[in-house]
Design an enzyme around this catalytic site. Structure first.
Site, PDB file in Angstrom:
ATOM      1  N   TYR A  10      33.925  35.015  33.157  1.00 53.34           N
ATOM      2  CA  TYR A  10      34.444  33.817  32.382  1.00 53.34           C
ATOM      3  C   TYR A  10      35.242  34.432  31.561  1.00 53.34           C
ATOM      4  O   TYR A  10      34.849  35.124  30.763  1.00 53.34           O
ATOM      5  CB  TYR A  10      33.850  32.703  32.294  1.00 53.34           C
ATOM      6  N   GLU A  13      42.787  29.714  30.644  1.00 49.27           N
ATOM      7  CA  GLU A  13      41.266  29.786  31.107  1.00 49.27           C
ATOM      8  C   GLU A  13      41.328  30.602  32.575  1.00 49.27           C
ATOM      9  O   GLU A  13      42.107  30.017  33.434  1.00 49.27           O
ATOM     10  CB  GLU A  13      40.749  28.563  31.185  1.00 49.27           C
TER      11      GLU A  13
END
Length: 434
Positions: free
Chosen positions: A144, A232
């Site tokens: 992530y 993101e």
């Protein structure tokens, strides 16, 4: 949209000088395929992909771009998360499918023009006008990565986790110690040391460390040069050929930078936006042509039944909280600012009354710079221009409050007055239920 953990780790906007920089009105959101194309321009590794809007385009893409691929990933393009677990109103399960190449046209045809409902779209769902065809990657690891803006450090904040592929909220719950944060000096820019800290936090298994550091620096370059408010990537993946690839990305951009990011803002897809917020954007653009002071209007549409018009973001949040405390739900966040004009109050009422879900309106004004008589005049004029079909609860306090109350009383309007915020919320909830 900044997800749950990001909202806790970093505030939503960067504290910098200037009233309008402190109050971002909206954040442009673009589709996955658009984000992938933009990242590719900055040298960031992304999967090979083509966006299509018809079966003819799908046939051409398979023939020209994926002639040797046996399987492809077919992704519905909507501006909402949770696509993989979403459901089309037609009955098709899932907005993301991995299929054999000869099945691409069939599944794309079942997505195009259909409504996809996900956990983020609400029950109304969003229409799928494009489908993104991507190569199927052979992944060996998922991580992530995100960059957002942090008020505390007054600069970009990089957030990384060696686990990925699932929501950051779940990662924070299961692997809190694996999440690392690296603040970047906005004036100095990202250093090799900063990028190395991020890569060490990601802990890649097969990707070259130096190449990974360069990818992190390119992501930061994209974030700054494109005026992003959020970048993101979930997952940031390692492939079997030892590359770090942005397998899926979400990018938001600062609306205040629209004047210098014309190419990016030309990507805006109004069909995916809340029409109430689009209307506000239109009003703001009109206001900007007159004077910036008149454009101090911040609106976010919600799913409740009580429309709110408040001056000041803190008071607006408190108003919504007290509405919830009394068993109601707010239909919006609407801050008219500290120096709103009478005309702006009228436009605010137009926004509130355009929402069919609104069953009552609560006006909560504490007059400091904002004067209660201006609000009162705006309410009266709004009633003349807009057919008010729902109860209006008004709580006024502060500068010129007596003049404001007199204006309302002499208007002959049927209003519900309140002495304090608690009383106002209780009356608004009761009015909405009747």
């Amino acid at each position: 949209m900044v997800r749950g953990l990001l909202a806790k780790i970093a505030s939503k906007s960067l504290s910098v000088a200037g009233k309008w920089q402190q109050q971002q009105l909206r954040r442009l959101n673009i589709h996955e395929y658009q984000g992938a194309e933009l990242m590719g321009k900055y040298g960031i590794n992304v999967p090979k992909g083509v966006a299509i809007s018809s079966l003819e385009e799908a046939q051409k893409a398979i023939r020209d771009v994926f002639p040797n691929d046996k399987e492809l990933v077919v992704k519905s393009q909507v501006l909402a998360g949770g696509r993989g677990l979403g459901t089309f109103k037609s009955g098709l399960k899932g907005g993301v499918h991995i299929v054999k190449t000869n099945e691409v046209e069939d599944i794309a045809g079942k997505m195009l023009g259909q409504i996809l409902v996900t956990k983020q779209t609400g029950p109304q769902g969003k229409i799928v006008s494009k489908v993104y065809l991507c190569e199927k990657l052979s992944l060996v690891n998922e991580m992530y990565f995100a960059i957002t803006l942090d008020r505390t450090s007054a600069g970009p904040l990089i957030i990384a986790c060696s686990k990925g592929g699932t929501s950051i909220e779940d990662l924070a719950e299961k692997y809190p110690d694996m999440i690392i944060k690296v603040s970047v000096d906005v004036f100095e820019g990202i250093s090799d040391e900063d990028a190395a800290k991020v890569v060490d936090g990601l802990s890649p298994k097969v990707a070259d460390r130096n190449a990974s550091i360069e990818q992190v620096k390119k992501l930061y370059e994209l974030f700054c040069k494109s005026d992003c408010t959020l970048l993101e990537i979930n997952p940031l993946a390692e492939t079997s050929d030892n590359k770090l690839v942005a397998a899926d990305a979400k990018l938001n951009f600062d609306d205040n930078a629209a004047f210098r990011q014309k190419d990016i803002f030309a990507l805006r897809d109004p069909s995916q936006e809340d029409p109430r917020e689009v209307y506000v954007l239109f009003l703001l653009l009109v206001f900007f042509q007159v004077t910036a002071a008149e454009a101090d209007l911040n609106y976010i549409g919600l799913d409740g039944e009580i429309g709110c018009m408040v001056n000041g973001a803190g008071l607006a949040m408190a108003t919504m909280d007290i509405i919830k405390l009394h068993g109601g739900t707010p239909a919006n966040f609407l801050d008219v600012g500290g120096n709103a004009s009478e005309g702006q109050v009228v436009e605010a009422f137009k926004i509130l009354t355009s929402d069919d879900k609104v069953k009552a309106i609560l006006v909560n004004i504490f007059g400091g710079i904002m004067k209660c008589d201006v609000i009162a005049s705006g309410i009266v004029n709004a009633a003349k221009q807009v057919a008010l079909k729902v109860p209006v609860v008004v709580r006024l306090e502060g500068t010129n409050v007596d003049q404001g109350k007199r204006i309302l009383k002499e208007s002959g309007m049927t209003l519900i007055t309140a002495e304090d915020l608690d009383d106002a919320a209780e009356k608004a909830v009761k009015a909405a239920a009747s």
